[in-house]
Scaffold this active site. Structure first.
Site, mmCIF file in Angstrom:
data_model
loop_
_atom_site.group_PDB
_atom_site.id
_atom_site.type_symbol
_atom_site.label_atom_id
_atom_site.label_comp_id
_atom_site.label_asym_id
_atom_site.label_seq_id
_atom_site.Cartn_x
_atom_site.Cartn_y
_atom_site.Cartn_z
ATOM 1 C CD GLU A 37 -88.201 -4.889 18.850
ATOM 2 O OE1 GLU A 37 -88.419 -5.295 19.996
ATOM 3 O OE2 GLU A 37 -89.056 -4.930 17.938
ATOM 4 C CE1 TYR A 38 -83.486 -9.171 10.299
ATOM 5 C CE2 TYR A 38 -82.592 -7.121 9.429
ATOM 6 C CZ TYR A 38 -82.725 -8.499 9.363
ATOM 7 O OH TYR A 38 -82.105 -9.188 8.362
ATOM 8 C CB SER A 84 -85.803 -20.996 -23.786
ATOM 9 O OG SER A 84 -86.043 -21.614 -25.004
ATOM 10 C CD GLU A 116 -95.271 -21.802 -12.131
ATOM 11 O OE1 GLU A 116 -94.216 -21.234 -12.489
ATOM 12 O OE2 GLU A 116 -95.314 -22.985 -11.774
ATOM 13 C CE LYS A 118 -91.566 -16.245 -20.492
ATOM 14 N NZ LYS A 118 -90.578 -15.163 -20.500
ATOM 15 C CB CYS A 428 -74.566 21.986 -21.885
ATOM 16 S SG CYS A 428 -74.332 23.739 -21.594
ATOM 17 C CB CYS A 433 -76.583 26.103 -19.719
ATOM 18 S SG CYS A 433 -77.818 25.343 -20.767
HETATM 19 S S1 IVH Z 1 -90.176 -22.361 -16.175
HETATM 20 C C1 IVH Z 1 -88.100 -25.503 -18.402
HETATM 21 N N1 IVH Z 1 -91.617 -20.556 -14.944
HETATM 22 O O1 IVH Z 1 -89.008 -17.520 -18.815
HETATM 23 C C2 IVH Z 1 -88.997 -24.440 -17.912
HETATM 24 N N2 IVH Z 1 -89.931 -19.819 -16.443
HETATM 25 O O2 IVH Z 1 -88.073 -19.032 -21.560
HETATM 26 C C3 IVH Z 1 -88.399 -23.105 -18.052
HETATM 27 N N3 IVH Z 1 -89.735 -17.385 -16.580
HETATM 28 O O3 IVH Z 1 -85.923 -16.821 -18.741
HETATM 29 C C4 IVH Z 1 -88.634 -22.189 -16.992
HETATM 30 N N4 IVH Z 1 -91.320 -16.907 -15.157
HETATM 31 O O4 IVH Z 1 -86.628 -17.386 -16.320
HETATM 32 C C5 IVH Z 1 -90.624 -20.789 -15.815
HETATM 33 N N5 IVH Z 1 -92.958 -19.079 -13.768
HETATM 34 C C6 IVH Z 1 -91.970 -19.311 -14.634
HETATM 35 C C7 IVH Z 1 -91.259 -18.258 -15.245
HETATM 36 C C8 IVH Z 1 -90.254 -18.557 -16.156
HETATM 37 C C9 IVH Z 1 -90.407 -16.411 -15.964
HETATM 38 C C10 IVH Z 1 -88.637 -17.147 -17.540
HETATM 39 C C11 IVH Z 1 -87.423 -17.969 -17.298
HETATM 40 C C12 IVH Z 1 -86.720 -17.956 -18.603
HETATM 41 C C13 IVH Z 1 -87.861 -17.852 -19.541
HETATM 42 C C14 IVH Z 1 -88.052 -19.194 -20.208
#
Ligand code: IVH
Length: 676
Positions: A37-38, A84, A116, A118, A428, A433
């Site tokens: 359907e989609y 970062s 959260e 990472k 190869c 073989c």
């Molecule tokens: S916050 C200023 N939240 O980690 C805050 N980053 O070094 C910076 N990353 O490559 C980002 N999960 O993409 C934040 N829940 C999360 C994250 C996250 C992964 C990555 C981000 C960046 C690295 C930061």
């Protein structure tokens, strides 16, 4: 209302519906519609837009299929830098982090956090103007990134238009594009099947997919996206990070369900332990937890250092790495002749298992890493991925390490290896073989092939070495008596194996095609071939031209398939399999009302577009081709039908007009269009 207004209105309805349903499917994981359907909605949108290209908008779901390739990427400056994060590796460092916050804020009372996962992918920024995705970019060096909007548009979890009212005029959303482990495994399987080198890990695969100039490549990769924040809290009606994530979810973004608001550091610590313990269960890699001060006003007071915010930190999981010695390098030969180096290691415990071998990928990797035999090396495991050698520990060299010598001849058959210009893999090229043959036999019975469960790689090697099975038809000549008494075989297991082998004669056509291990023919291409040709006989008759007519099959696969099928040895082998009772099923298509019928359209249809008509036929199991030949069953004539009609009547094909065609569809139950 004029015709254009009607079209405009229908387009708006279709786009709204498709957005709603793809959000249910890709973001909320709770679809309301059946796939068919989609797809009917999607096909209708595509058909309507192809007739009214002037009405295509950048936020139309049709834009997800990937537009024209770019010549190069353009750099964009981030309005606010993408910083970062500083890292912490222990509870002690987390305590230091909290102490630092309190000192800076002169605060004694409780601090609440958002914790959260990472995500381990690629950081991207998405800029929405008046609710519509305008620009998407990589993080780059944090100040300048690359504009990859066309690629990001192909990710179904990224909204092209935000949901709801009162949308902010400008919203800069940040998040992580990534591949699930399953998506990564599937992608690498496809690459292996088509002779391409695998990606080392999901993160590289995600980054590689997004740095493609051709958005169609990105569209073909199973990319996903989690949103984790905004560049500027002033753009959202929220006081805290935890509220902002809820708000972003309401706008249609996918937010990780593993994010938790925590009332204090003890809760953060408990969540960290819980995530760490469940790390392997998640369907995507996470390498730690990002802990953020929840309140935006406190974040603003804390501000940033040059590289990272003061209000956040990444608490990393224990790395799955260890040091050991590189004892030797062995060279394996794969099914396609690719020579791959495998590190033989002094056994070492790593994340709960003993690692003895690790992948070295290819010659370039070895050179790039500067590895020597006898080196102390760092090895790592990422999730379920095969362990790999990260780098030599140069400081621990004693001086008696020796260079790794790359073979010039095949380690199995001793024929010279070839390495085409620009490729990283030596191969190869001897079709006889033994190593390639065994691998091909193993592939045939393995998971990516016919999945004959009773036959593992070891058993196939054994049967090959005993000359019981040298070629595919040999499997089907095996009798239980041939196996009983061989090492590892009993009466019962021999019977079960022979039965399972016999059952595989009735496999679906696509599985069989994938099992043959034709270069550039993986699961997906095999499925396309099955849908288009329906039987091995038909496929064997198909020439280059007909193969190229199949949507999704390119020059490279088409050439590989036709060369494979034209090989007299292959033809003889297939004939023998047919004699032995090969009776493949065309799964999915058989049972559909128009299965086996092949249509050609000529002239203009009054009631619907050519594309719609084609899609209806395909959805009902029929095929559509462009040229009249004796393989065609029906010619559908619209107005002003041309020379095709004459040719069709000469060939004695069924010729029908549009009214008859509509009746045929109605009888077949096909008022709807079908899946792409
Ligand atoms: S916050 C200023 N939240 O980690 C805050 N980053 O070094 C910076 N990353 O490559 C980002 N999960 O993409 C934040 N829940 C999360 C994250 C996250 C992964 C990555 C981000 C960046 C690295 C930061």
């Amino acid at each position: 209302m004029n015709e254009n207004d009607t079209v405009r209105q229908r387009l708006a309805v279709l786009r709204q519906q498709i957005d709603l349903h793809s959000h249910r499917y890709y973001v909320l994981d709770s679809p309301l519609l059946a796939d068919s359907e989609y797809d009917a909605l999607f096909q209708e949108l595509l058909a309507l837009e192809s007739r009214h290209p002037e009405l295509v908008t950048p936020d139309s779901p049709s834009q997800r299929v990937g537009g024209e390739p770019l010549a190069q990427f353009v750099q964009v400056a981030h309005r606010l830098p993408m910083l970062s994060l500083k890292n912490a590796f222990s509870p002690g460092e987390m305590a230091d982090f909290e102490r630092g916050l309190r000192d800076f804020l002169s605060l004694a009372g409780p601090l609440s956090y958002m914790a959260e996962p990472k995500l381990d992918g690629l950081a991207v920024e998405l800029i929405y103007r008046d609710g519509v995705l305008a620009v998407g970019a990589t993080r780059g060096d944090g100040l300048l990134g690359e504009e990859i909007t066309a690629n990001l548009r192909t990710i179904p979890a990224i909204p092209l238009r935000l949901k709801g009212n009162n949308l902010p005029p400008l919203l800069e959303v940040r998040g992580e594009a990534f591949l699930s482990r399953a998506g990564f495994a599937r992608l690498n399987e496809q690459r292996a099947a088509s002779g391409e080198p695998p990606f080392a890990n999901p993160r590289n695969a995600a980054a590689g997919s997004l740095r493609q100039l051709d958005p169609k490549v990105a569209a073909s990769r199973p990319l996903d996206f989690f949103c984790y924040g905004v560049a500027d809290p002033a753009q959202v009606p929220c006081q805290r990070q935890s509220e902002a994530l809820l708000y972003l979810a309401e706008l249609g973004f996918k937010v990780s369900p593993l994010a938790r608001p925590c009332a204090g550091m003890p809760e953060v610590t408990a969540h960290f332990a819980a995530l760490g313990a469940r790390r392997a269960e998640f369907d995507h890699d996470i390498d730690g937890m990002v802990v953020k001060v929840d309140a935006f006003d406190l974040q603003a007071r804390l501000g940033n250092t040059a590289r990272a915010p003061r209000w956040a930190i990444a608490w990393k999981f224990d790395p799955l790495q260890a040091a050991t010695t590189l004892v030797d390098v062995k060279f394996g030969v794969g099914r396609t002749g690719a020579v791959t180096p495998v590190a033989i290691l002094e056994p070492v415990a790593l994340g709960g298992v003993t690692v003895r071998h690790a992948s070295l990928h290819n010659q370039e990797e070895i050179t790039r890493k500067g590895l020597l035999l006898g080196d102390r090396v760092l090895v790592q495991r990422a999730g379920d991925v095969i362990p790999e050698v990260v780098k030599p520990l140069i400081n621990e060299r004693r001086g008696d390490e020796r260079p790794i010598v790359w073979p010039e001849r095949c380690p199995s058959c001793d024929q010279p290896l070839a390495r085409p210009e620009g490729e990283v893999i030596s191969r190869c090229q001897n079709p006889r073989c033994p190593a390639q043959r065994v691998k091909a036999l193993i592939h045939y019975v393995g998971k990516a092939g016919l999945d004959i469960e009773t036959l593992g790689a070891k058993a196939v090697e054994q049967l090959h070495d005993l000359s019981l099975v040298r070629d595919l038809p040999d499997f089907y000549r095996l009798r239980p008596a041939d196996l009983v008494g061989l090492e590892g075989w009993g009466e019962r297991s021999a019977e079960l194996a022979v039965e399972a082998i016999a059952r595989s004669l009735k496999a679906p056509l696509s599985r069989f095609l994938a099992a043959l291990g034709i270069r550039f023919v993986g699961e997906v291409t095999a499925q396309l071939l099955e849908e288009r040709f329906g039987s091995l006989e038909r496929l064997r008759q198909a020439g280059m031209e007909e193969l190229l007519e199949v949507e999704g099959i390119g020059e490279q696969s088409a050439r590989s398939i036709s060369q494979y099928l034209a090989d007299p040895q292959v033809a003889a082998m297939l004939d023998r399999l047919l004699e032995l009772g090969l009776e493949l099923r065309a799964a999915g298509r058989v049972g559909l009302p128009l299965a086996g019928l092949v249509f050609v359209f000529t002239g203009t249809l009054a009631g619907c577009s050519r594309d719609e008509a084609k899609n209806r036929v395909k959805a009902l199991g029929g095929q559509v081709v462009s040229a009249v030949s004796k393989k065609v069953t029906h010619l559908v004539c619209g107005e002003e039908a041309g020379g095709k009609r004459k040719k069709a009547s000469e060939l004695g094909l069924t010729i029908i007009d549009e009214a008859e065609f509509s009746r045929l569809l109605a009888e077949a139950g096909g008022a709807t269009a079908g899946r792409k």
